[in-house]
Scaffold this motif. Structure first.
Motif, PDB file in Angstrom:
ATOM      1  N   GLU A  63     -10.821   1.077  -1.084  1.00  0.00           N
ATOM      2  CA  GLU A  63     -10.009   1.777  -0.315  1.00  0.00           C
ATOM      3  C   GLU A  63      -8.424   1.049   0.136  1.00  0.00           C
ATOM      4  OE1 GLU A  63      -9.209   5.146  -0.589  1.00  0.00           O
ATOM      5  OE2 GLU A  63      -7.297   4.687   0.855  1.00  0.00           O
ATOM      6  N   LYS A  64      -8.879  -0.247   0.567  1.00  0.00           N
ATOM      7  CA  LYS A  64      -7.865  -1.177   0.952  1.00  0.00           C
ATOM      8  C   LYS A  64      -6.565  -1.299  -0.131  1.00  0.00           C
ATOM      9  CE  LYS A  64      -9.858  -5.543  -0.024  1.00  0.00           C
ATOM     10  NZ  LYS A  64     -10.230  -6.872   0.510  1.00  0.00           N
ATOM     11  N   ASN A  65      -6.897  -0.912  -1.351  1.00  0.00           N
ATOM     12  CA  ASN A  65      -6.108  -1.363  -2.536  1.00  0.00           C
ATOM     13  C   ASN A  65      -5.365  -0.168  -2.937  1.00  0.00           C
ATOM     14  OD1 ASN A  65      -6.420  -4.207  -2.677  1.00  0.00           O
ATOM     15  ND2 ASN A  65      -8.360  -3.595  -3.777  1.00  0.00           N
ATOM     16  N   GLY A  66      -5.842   1.186  -2.356  1.00  0.00           N
ATOM     17  CA  GLY A  66      -5.206   2.441  -2.925  1.00  0.00           C
ATOM     18  C   GLY A  66      -3.896   2.638  -2.811  1.00  0.00           C
ATOM     19  N   ALA A  67      -3.230   2.425  -1.676  1.00  0.00           N
ATOM     20  CA  ALA A  67      -1.756   2.638  -1.366  1.00  0.00           C
ATOM     21  C   ALA A  67      -0.971   1.855  -2.659  1.00  0.00           C
ATOM     22  CB  ALA A  67      -1.339   2.450  -0.128  1.00  0.00           C
TER      23      ALA A  67
END
Ligand SMILES: [Zn+2]
Length: 322
Positions: A63-67
Motif C-alpha cells: 500500500e505504501k507505494n500505491g500513490a
C-alpha cells in the motif's frame, strides 16, 4: 516524418537492488518511489514524452507505494510488468513457479494501478521459452527483455566483485546480465514463434554491429568516465540506427535520476552514482532531446502495436542457451 522509436523505465526499487546484491536490508522492502517517481514524471512532462514504466509486482502489492504508482497512470504513461519478486534468475523457475510469479505480478499491478499490463521486461534481462509461453497465456502482447550485447559477462563480473555473495547466491546469478551469445540476438523487433501463439519482441537497442550498450544508464556512466565522450557516442549510435533502419528502444532506470544522497549506502557503488544529480539530469535531458530530435519516440506498447500492424517482422523460435 521521423522513424519510430520507444522509451521505457524499469522501476527497480531500492530493495530489488539490495536483494540482487545479497544485502539483508531488502527484506523490509525499502522504497524510494516517493522520491524518484515525481522526479522522472516532472522531466517527462517538460518534454511532453510518454513512456512505458515497468512496475515490479511486489511494489504494487504494498500500500505504501500505491500513490506513487497511481501518479504514473494519472500522468498518462503506459504500465508494464517487471515480474513480481524481481529475481534475475527467472529463467531457472519451474513452470509452476513461473505461472505463480507472473500471475501474481499481473494481478498486483492491475489492482494497484487499474491497468492490466500487456508488456513485460524480465528482471536482469532474464528470459526463457516457458516464461514467454506463460506471458502469452496471460494475454501479454509483447516482451522487451532481450539485450543484444557482448558485455553481459563483464557487467556480471563487476557485480560479483562489488557484492558480498555466497557460492550458492553466485550460482543463482550465473546468468545475470546474460551470456556472450546474447550479442548474436537481433536488434530489430521480431515475433517469438510459440506455435499456436506469438509475442512481439522489442529488443533493448545496443550500438549497431559492435553491440555496446547505449541506454541512458550507460551514457551517464560514460559521462562520469569521459564527460566529452558520452553525448557524441550516443549521437553516433543514433546515427548508425538511422542509417541501418533500426528502430531503437531505450530504457531508463530510477538511479539515472538519483545521486548518492538519495539512496541506501550500499547502492553508492553503482556506476554514475558519484555524479551530482544536477549534472546527471543535464546529461539525461540532452540525450533525451537528441533521441527525440531524430526519432518519433513513443511508449513500447505503441511501438509493439506498430510492429503487429506492419506484420512484416520475422518469426523466431525461442532458443535459450541458459
Ligand atoms: Zn529491473
Amino acid at each position: 516524418m521521423k522513424p519510430i522509436a520507444s522509451l521505457s523505465l524499469d522501476l527497480d526499487n531500492e530493495w530489488s537492488y539490495l536483494k540482487t546484491r545479497g544485502d539483508a536490508a531488502w527484506e523490509s522492502f525499502p522504497s524510494y518511489l516517493d522520491v524518484v517517481v515525481p522526479r522522472f514524471l516532472g522531466i517527462l512532462k517538460s518534454l511532453e514524452q510518454r513512456i512505458t514504466v515497468f512496475v515490479v509486482g511486489q511494489d504494487a502489492a504494498l500500500e505504501k507505494n500505491g500513490a506513487a504508482l497511481r501518479s504514473i497512470v494519472a500522468a498518462g504513461h503506459e504500465i508494464g510488468c517487471h515480474s513480481f519478486k524481481h529475481e534475475p534468475w527467472l529463467h531457472r523457475y519451474s513452470n509452476a513457479e513461473l505461472s505463480e510469479e507472473l500471475t501474481s505480478a499481473t494481478d498486483a499491478i492491475t489492482n494497484a494501478t487499474g491497468v492490466r499490463p500487456v508488456g513485460f521486461r524480465g528482471p536482469g534481462f532474464s528470459l526463457s521459452r516457458p516464461a514467454l509461453e506463460t506471458l502469452a497465456t496471460l494475454g501479454y502482447r509483447y516482451d522487451c527483455t532481450t539485450f543484444p550485447t557482448y558485455i553481459g559477462p563483464l557487467a556480471r563480473q563487476y557485480y560479483f566483485w562489488t557484492a558480498k555473495l555466497s557460492k550458492s547466491e553466485r550460482a543463482q546469478r550465473e546468468a545475470l546480465f546474460g551470456s556472450l551469445a546474447d550479442g548474436l540476438r537481433p536488434l530489430r523487433p521480431y515475433r517469438w514463434d510459440l506455435g499456436a501463439r506469438s509475442l512481439v519482441e522489442i529488443p533493448v537497442t545496443t550500438f549497431p554491429i559492435v553491440k555496446t550498450p547505449i541506454h541512458f544508464s550507460y551514457i551517464l556512466y560514460l559521462a562520469q568516465l569521459a564527460p566529452a565522450l558520452a553525448i557524441p557516442y550516443f549521437a553516433a549510435a543514433l546515427a548508425a540506427c538511422r542509417a541501418l533502419g533500426i528502430a531503437p528502444s531505450l530504457l531508463l532506470h530510477p538511479l539515472d535520476f538519483l545521486d548518492s544522497d538519495d539512496v541506501h549506502e550500499s547502492l553508492r557503488f553503482f556506476p554514475a552514482m558519484q555524479m551530482p544529480r544536477e549534472r546527471k539530469l543535464a546529461v539525461l535531458q540532452r540525450a533525451l532531446e537528441l533521441y527525440r530530435k531524430h526519432f518519433d519516440v513513443v511508449a513500447v506498447g505503441e511501438h509493439a502495436a506498430a510492429i503487429e500492424l506492419a506484420d512484416a517482422a520475422p518469426r523466431i523460435v525461442p532458443l535459450f542457451a541458459m
